[in-house]
Design a protein around this motif. Structure first.
Motif, PDB file in Angstrom:
ATOM      1  N   GLY A  42      49.733  30.070  49.002  1.00  0.00           N
ATOM      2  CA  GLY A  42      48.556  29.753  49.053  1.00  0.00           C
ATOM      3  C   GLY A  42      47.435  30.882  49.460  1.00  0.00           C
ATOM      4  N   ASP A  43      47.806  31.178  50.830  1.00  0.00           N
ATOM      5  CA  ASP A  43      46.922  32.291  51.410  1.00  0.00           C
ATOM      6  C   ASP A  43      47.081  33.514  50.461  1.00  0.00           C
ATOM      7  OD1 ASP A  43      45.562  33.611  53.562  1.00  0.00           O
ATOM      8  OD2 ASP A  43      47.288  35.114  53.473  1.00  0.00           O
ATOM      9  N   VAL A  44      48.370  33.919  49.810  1.00  0.00           N
ATOM     10  CA  VAL A  44      48.269  35.221  48.938  1.00  0.00           C
ATOM     11  C   VAL A  44      47.711  35.034  48.017  1.00  0.00           C
ATOM     12  CG1 VAL A  44      49.847  36.578  47.325  1.00  0.00           C
ATOM     13  CG2 VAL A  44      50.766  35.969  49.700  1.00  0.00           C
ATOM     14  N   ILE A  45      47.350  33.761  47.184  1.00  0.00           N
ATOM     15  CA  ILE A  45      46.555  33.469  46.133  1.00  0.00           C
ATOM     16  C   ILE A  45      45.266  33.457  46.439  1.00  0.00           C
ATOM     17  CG2 ILE A  45      45.899  31.655  44.435  1.00  0.00           C
ATOM     18  CD1 ILE A  45      48.839  30.792  44.316  1.00  0.00           C
ATOM     19  N   SER A  46      44.817  33.165  47.821  1.00  0.00           N
ATOM     20  CA  SER A  46      43.229  33.172  48.271  1.00  0.00           C
ATOM     21  C   SER A  46      43.000  34.701  48.327  1.00  0.00           C
ATOM     22  CB  SER A  46      43.309  32.517  49.402  1.00  0.00           C
ATOM     23  OG  SER A  46      42.024  32.603  50.207  1.00  0.00           O
ATOM     24  N   GLN A  47      43.880  35.501  48.903  1.00  0.00           N
ATOM     25  CA  GLN A  47      43.531  36.839  49.323  1.00  0.00           C
ATOM     26  C   GLN A  47      43.385  37.780  47.916  1.00  0.00           C
ATOM     27  OE1 GLN A  47      44.903  38.964  52.527  1.00  0.00           O
ATOM     28  NE2 GLN A  47      46.047  37.154  53.316  1.00  0.00           N
ATOM     29  N   GLN A  48      44.205  37.440  46.957  1.00  0.00           N
ATOM     30  CA  GLN A  48      44.630  37.945  45.804  1.00  0.00           C
ATOM     31  C   GLN A  48      43.490  37.682  44.542  1.00  0.00           C
ATOM     32  OE1 GLN A  48      45.773  41.338  46.094  1.00  0.00           O
ATOM     33  NE2 GLN A  48      46.049  40.447  48.198  1.00  0.00           N
ATOM     34  N   ALA A  49      43.458  36.499  44.296  1.00  0.00           N
ATOM     35  CA  ALA A  49      42.878  35.820  43.227  1.00  0.00           C
ATOM     36  C   ALA A  49      41.239  35.210  43.515  1.00  0.00           C
ATOM     37  CB  ALA A  49      43.582  34.619  42.644  1.00  0.00           C
TER      38      ALA A  49
END
Length: 177
Positions: free
Chosen positions: A31-38
């Motif tokens: 979820g954090d990766v998605i937050s940072q990237q998307a």
């Protein structure tokens, strides 16, 4: 994919607590990766691996154990998987557990981000209401279905799969400094 699912089920049968905690930590990190990237559109060069590790730590040490334990308590308080039991569980979950859990999550994220007690309290006051309202748009329907259709050992994994989007939102909210 089917062989991965069978292996996951075998591990869950042998080590339910460990697998649930590992699943939660991994999916909070996703979820954090998605937050940072998307959401934040940081790109790979701007991605904070340290932040992702902090969020995974919250998943492993807080989200997995707390939600997994809560589901066990909830099943003892309201036994069964009838429609009425699922509705009662959702009301307890969303009326009692979710507000406390959300505040604790935000406080823990703030502490891991190095905020002082005053800064952390200010941050919680700033984002809590909006996050709780957003919670109520997403989670009641998910939880009724979860409590009605899903066996106890799979509930945390099902919720964390749905929660990838929720975790991206929470990560964004918790890390807006």
């Amino acid at each position: 994919m089917a062989s991965f699912w069978r292996a996951y089920q075998r591990l869950l049968g042998r080590h339910p607590w460990k697998v649930q905690i590992l699943t939660a930590g991994t999916l909070v990190g996703a979820g954090d990766v998605i937050s940072q990237q998307a959401v934040e559109r940081r790109g790979l060069a701007g991605h904070s691996a340290q932040r992702t590790m902090k969020m995974m730590t919250i998943g492993f040490c807080f989200v997995g154990p707390v939600i997994g334990g809560w589901y066990q308590v909830l099943d003892r308080l309201v036994p069964g998987r009838t429609k009425a039991a699922a509705l009662q569980k959702m009301l307890l979950d969303q009326g009692g557990f979710a507000p406390c859990f959300l505040a604790s999550f935000l406080a823990l994220a703030g502490a891991l981000n190095g905020l002082s007690v005053e800064e952390n309290w200010s941050k919680i006051r700033e984002v809590y209401r909006d996050a709780l309202i957003t919670n109520y748009y997403i989670w009641p329907a998910v939880q009724v279905a979860n409590f009605y259709f899903i066996p106890l050992n799979y509930r945390l994994a099902v919720v964390q799969c749905v929660a990838i989007v929720w975790n991206a939102y929470l990560s964004w909210k918790a890390n807006q400094l």
